[in-house]
Design a protein around this motif. Structure first.
Motif, mmCIF file in Angstrom:
data_model
loop_
_atom_site.group_PDB
_atom_site.id
_atom_site.type_symbol
_atom_site.label_atom_id
_atom_site.label_comp_id
_atom_site.label_asym_id
_atom_site.label_seq_id
_atom_site.Cartn_x
_atom_site.Cartn_y
_atom_site.Cartn_z
ATOM 1 N N ALA A 1 124.077 24.438 132.897
ATOM 2 C CA ALA A 1 124.469 23.518 133.968
ATOM 3 C C ALA A 1 124.596 22.095 133.424
ATOM 4 O O ALA A 1 125.512 21.350 133.798
ATOM 5 C CB ALA A 1 123.453 23.569 135.103
ATOM 6 N N GLU A 2 123.682 21.688 132.529
ATOM 7 C CA GLU A 2 123.771 20.355 131.930
ATOM 8 C C GLU A 2 125.067 20.200 131.140
ATOM 9 O O GLU A 2 125.697 19.144 131.166
ATOM 10 C CB GLU A 2 122.577 20.125 130.994
ATOM 11 C CG GLU A 2 121.290 19.843 131.710
ATOM 12 C CD GLU A 2 121.147 18.366 132.035
ATOM 13 O OE1 GLU A 2 121.486 18.000 133.186
ATOM 14 O OE2 GLU A 2 120.720 17.599 131.166
ATOM 15 N N ARG B 1 125.151 27.373 140.975
ATOM 16 C CA ARG B 1 124.254 26.738 141.936
ATOM 17 C C ARG B 1 123.696 25.424 141.376
ATOM 18 O O ARG B 1 123.652 24.396 142.061
ATOM 19 C CB ARG B 1 123.107 27.715 142.274
ATOM 20 C CG ARG B 1 122.072 27.186 143.258
ATOM 21 C CD ARG B 1 121.054 28.263 143.627
ATOM 22 N NE ARG B 1 120.436 28.896 142.456
ATOM 23 C CZ ARG B 1 119.397 28.391 141.790
ATOM 24 N NH1 ARG B 1 118.828 27.270 142.183
ATOM 25 N NH2 ARG B 1 118.907 29.028 140.735
ATOM 26 N N LEU B 2 123.282 25.447 140.099
ATOM 27 C CA LEU B 2 122.632 24.274 139.521
ATOM 28 C C LEU B 2 123.616 23.137 139.262
ATOM 29 O O LEU B 2 123.251 21.963 139.322
ATOM 30 C CB LEU B 2 121.924 24.662 138.216
ATOM 31 C CG LEU B 2 120.698 25.548 138.391
ATOM 32 C CD1 LEU B 2 120.264 26.131 137.043
ATOM 33 C CD2 LEU B 2 119.549 24.751 139.018
ATOM 34 N N LEU C 1 119.666 26.109 133.288
ATOM 35 C CA LEU C 1 119.679 24.650 133.388
ATOM 36 C C LEU C 1 120.477 24.044 132.240
ATOM 37 O O LEU C 1 121.163 23.036 132.409
ATOM 38 C CB LEU C 1 118.241 24.094 133.340
ATOM 39 C CG LEU C 1 117.445 24.083 134.627
ATOM 40 C CD1 LEU C 1 115.989 23.726 134.324
ATOM 41 C CD2 LEU C 1 118.035 23.085 135.624
ATOM 42 N N ALA C 2 120.354 24.648 131.056
ATOM 43 C CA ALA C 2 121.081 24.131 129.895
ATOM 44 C C ALA C 2 122.585 24.293 130.092
ATOM 45 O O ALA C 2 123.361 23.356 129.848
ATOM 46 C CB ALA C 2 120.617 24.849 128.626
ATOM 47 N N ARG D 1 124.495 9.211 128.099
ATOM 48 C CA ARG D 1 123.699 9.082 129.310
ATOM 49 C C ARG D 1 122.938 10.381 129.602
ATOM 50 O O ARG D 1 121.911 10.373 130.268
ATOM 51 C CB ARG D 1 124.647 8.758 130.480
ATOM 52 C CG ARG D 1 124.118 7.729 131.425
ATOM 53 C CD ARG D 1 125.063 7.559 132.591
ATOM 54 N NE ARG D 1 126.305 6.907 132.257
ATOM 55 C CZ ARG D 1 127.455 7.098 132.934
ATOM 56 N NH1 ARG D 1 127.496 7.916 133.966
ATOM 57 N NH2 ARG D 1 128.547 6.470 132.570
ATOM 58 N N TYR D 2 123.445 11.499 129.120
ATOM 59 C CA TYR D 2 122.764 12.792 129.272
ATOM 60 C C TYR D 2 121.738 13.029 128.167
ATOM 61 O O TYR D 2 121.061 14.049 128.162
ATOM 62 C CB TYR D 2 123.785 13.936 129.258
ATOM 63 C CG TYR D 2 124.432 14.209 130.600
ATOM 64 C CD1 TYR D 2 125.418 13.358 131.099
ATOM 65 C CD2 TYR D 2 124.046 15.291 131.378
ATOM 66 C CE1 TYR D 2 126.008 13.596 132.335
ATOM 67 C CE2 TYR D 2 124.642 15.537 132.611
ATOM 68 C CZ TYR D 2 125.624 14.685 133.073
ATOM 69 O OH TYR D 2 126.210 14.934 134.290
ATOM 70 N N PRO E 1 125.438 20.394 142.685
ATOM 71 C CA PRO E 1 125.139 19.058 143.225
ATOM 72 C C PRO E 1 125.931 17.968 142.519
ATOM 73 O O PRO E 1 126.279 16.957 143.134
ATOM 74 C CB PRO E 1 123.638 18.890 142.958
ATOM 75 C CG PRO E 1 123.100 20.263 142.803
ATOM 76 C CD PRO E 1 124.223 21.085 142.232
ATOM 77 N N LYS E 2 126.161 18.141 141.249
ATOM 78 C CA LYS E 2 126.869 17.105 140.490
ATOM 79 C C LYS E 2 128.388 17.293 140.545
ATOM 80 O O LYS E 2 129.143 16.342 140.747
ATOM 81 C CB LYS E 2 126.406 17.154 139.033
ATOM 82 C CG LYS E 2 127.074 16.158 138.118
ATOM 83 C CD LYS E 2 126.401 14.805 138.234
ATOM 84 C CE LYS E 2 127.319 13.704 137.741
ATOM 85 N NZ LYS E 2 126.708 12.384 137.872
ATOM 86 N N CYS F 1 127.922 19.859 133.646
ATOM 87 C CA CYS F 1 127.890 18.563 134.333
ATOM 88 C C CYS F 1 128.291 17.423 133.401
ATOM 89 O O CYS F 1 128.986 16.486 133.812
ATOM 90 C CB CYS F 1 126.500 18.305 134.914
ATOM 91 S SG CYS F 1 126.078 19.400 136.282
#
Lengths: 389, 389
Positions: free
Chosen positions: A136-137, A208-209, A133-134, A26-27, A212-213, A140
């Protein structure tokens, strides 16, 4: 091998793998498996001195066996093998490249609670992206997978690989005062305060990134976190859970590993779920569900072939169907077997059934029996068996 | 390691495993995995002299490493490890016990077409049943799995392990006249004509019982079939397919193996699918399907955290969603990335979007863009993305 001699029959492990795979997909991570073994020199020098001692080495073969030397080794993790692939074949891969892998790794460790000589990891990695971002992905995807398999009460600890040693240095604290926790930090290059600051910023960005998840209360910057592997260069993280010593997931940024294996200077980060520890946290409440849909008895040798045909029809219709395989032709014994297998229905095909063109269907919960025309068997049972998968 | 250095990104392999697992489950086989390595002495002497030479041996560890001796070995197949488990733990298992296993095995072979040093097998076994019904269930489970993954034009060849040598003996033909094909038969005990006849009957029973499922034209008794492994004692079979040298599946009865490993005298039979050869037969027509549902662009650093939140919502709704992870903040470059990833939709969240409380959804097939309130994003996209899994 003790606790690993075999694992008890259970679908739990497979369900866990399937759920994790679904989340990783899904990612947008794509599967890439590597072999179980690598050239020995690919693995040595990547895991620290303690890690090197835990590598299983494979003896050379044929005429070279008598040298007593090793040329191959079982993978210690799935990160170094990925870096080896990217070093050799990176130009054939998209940029950034997001891969996942699931499979065993091996460490010649002393077995104990949550510690195995063979254990499964589920990895995600992003190659070719320096952005937080990477990271964080990655975090998550791993925590999403933990949620999917039903792990509760975990926390994500985030730090920079170099923050602690760098800070000690900046503040003039001799590294050896750090004690055992700093054992793996002693080989690091000297850092400027700016470098330390930049890495701390990256670690905070990751928090921080990912918040949310993951949920703000479940992820925290943790200056005391140290990861033992030599190849980490920046942000590191661990996921810890109540009731399980050590971490159930971990990872970090390894920007120099691909170059160290002869490839281009490409940034990369990734993380890994420890499957055995995760399963250890799950309660095994598979309960009283029917294990199979239909148990097929064989009470006469000369109808065995027809009975196999009935079983084939039911399986084609998606029903979980077992045929009695032991020697007895006594019905009572076979119905006991059907009950032991927790079958929803049992089929009985006797001489009178055959003459009438029917088959006897016994409801194993109620004991009621119905005579069903052989041509309608699959349709009769399909509706009555709840989807079990 | 040549062709195995890595396999290209593809879901084919995983789909094949999932389809095979589904079929095995439908037959009531239960998963039982064993470790990658066994004690060396468990494996030696089971595969014939040629097989023994192909076993990867693991060097002793720690202070014993310098002896140059091996104490462990990578599994050569999954049958001997199963027999080792049954020999040690059989009393904890149901009777008959039906298990399946899926995973790699290792042979120090010279790599070639359809021949690998590491390859995956999918095994089914029935322990504790002497009936030809058990052999038939094994053959049907394997051929059903071949049907499920889409292999066409295969044939099942059935023989008895001892039929050929026994017949030669009965008819007074010296075994050495059999030539190379008889290389593995020379260690067999002498057989009485009655024993040969009984085994031929079992082989014919297997053909008869499996025919309703496999199809009469696809399974045949084949006197010339010989299997190389030492542990077979009765019925043997192979599945061959047009376009692939060797067999894509094989198996047989190994009634003496569990006792040879120190366990009770329990009959057993099983068979194995060769995954790499099966995949080699499948056409790779995954075609032009969308690889991901939603590509999420990140055009401003200060909205990255919100954008991660949108991605989280979509993944929770089951959509395959990727976030742009490279450094560029240029929209054109990110839309090109979305096109390369074959995304169905791209999300754009600019300053004006944020102000209006909307997000721009771009249809990557038509180029049309719509402004969707951020709270309705998941609902808006879920209906428009066809289920891709």
């Amino acid at each position: 091998m003790a606790s690993q001699q075999f694992e008890p029959p259970s679908g739990t492990r497979e369900n866990v793998f399937a759920q994790i795979r679904e989340v990783f997909g899904r990612y947008g991570f794509e599967p890439l498996q590597t072999p179980a073994f690598e050239r020995l020199e690919t693995l040595t020098g990547k895991y620290g001195d303690e890690g090197d001692k835990l590598i299983f080495k494979i003896l050379r073969r044929g005429e070279h066996e008598s040298t007593g030397e090793a040329d191959l080794a079982l993978r210690y993790d799935m990160t170094v093998p990925l870096a080896r692939v990217v070093a050799g074949y990176g130009s054939q891969l998209p940029t950034p490249y997001k891969r996942y892998a699931m499979g065993p790794v091996w460490r010649a460790d002393r077995p104990g609670r949550g510690r195995f000589r063979e254990f499964a990891q589920c990895d995600v990695d992003v190659v070719g992206a320096a952005s937080p971002l990477a990271d964080a992905e990655v975090v998550c995807a791993l925590t999403d997978a933990l949620d999917a398999v039903g792990v509760r009460d975990y926390r994500v600890l985030v730090n920079s690989r170099q923050a602690l040693s760098g800070l000690l240095e900046v503040y003039g604290v001799p590294a050896d005062l750090g004690g055992g926790v700093l054992i793996t930090l002693d080989k690091l290059d000297k850092l400027s305060p700016d470098k330390v600051a930049a890495e701390l910023v990256d670690a905070r960005s990751l928090v921080r990134l990912a918040s949310p998840k993951v949920g703000e209360d479940r992820i925290a910057f943790t200056l005391s976190l140290v990861r033992g592997l030599d190849y980490y260069t920046g942000v590191i993280f661990e996921v810890v859970a109540e009731g399980m010593p050590g971490s159930i997931a971990s990872g970090g940024r390894y920007d120099k590993l691909i170059a160290a294996l002869g490839g281009p200077d490409v940034p990369a980060c990734g993380g890994s779920l420890g499957v055995e520890r995760i399963i250890g946290l799950l309660s095994d409440d598979q309960g009283d569900a029917h294990r199979i849909d239909v148990a097929v008895t064989v009470i006469a040798e000369d109808t065995a072939s027809e009975v196999m045909g009935f079983a084939a029809q039911l399986r084609d219709a998606g029903l979980r169907t077992e045929v009695y395989l032991a020697a007895s032709r006594k019905l009572a014994k076979q119905l006991k077997w059907a009950a032991d297998r927790m079958a929803r229905f049992a089929l009985i095909y006797g001489a009178s059934d055959k003459e009438a063109g029917v088959i006897t269907v016994r409801d194993m919960d109620t004991g009621e029996q119905a005579q069903v025309p052989t041509g309608e068997l699959a349709a009769h049972l399909t509706g009555r068996c709840a989807p079990s998968r």
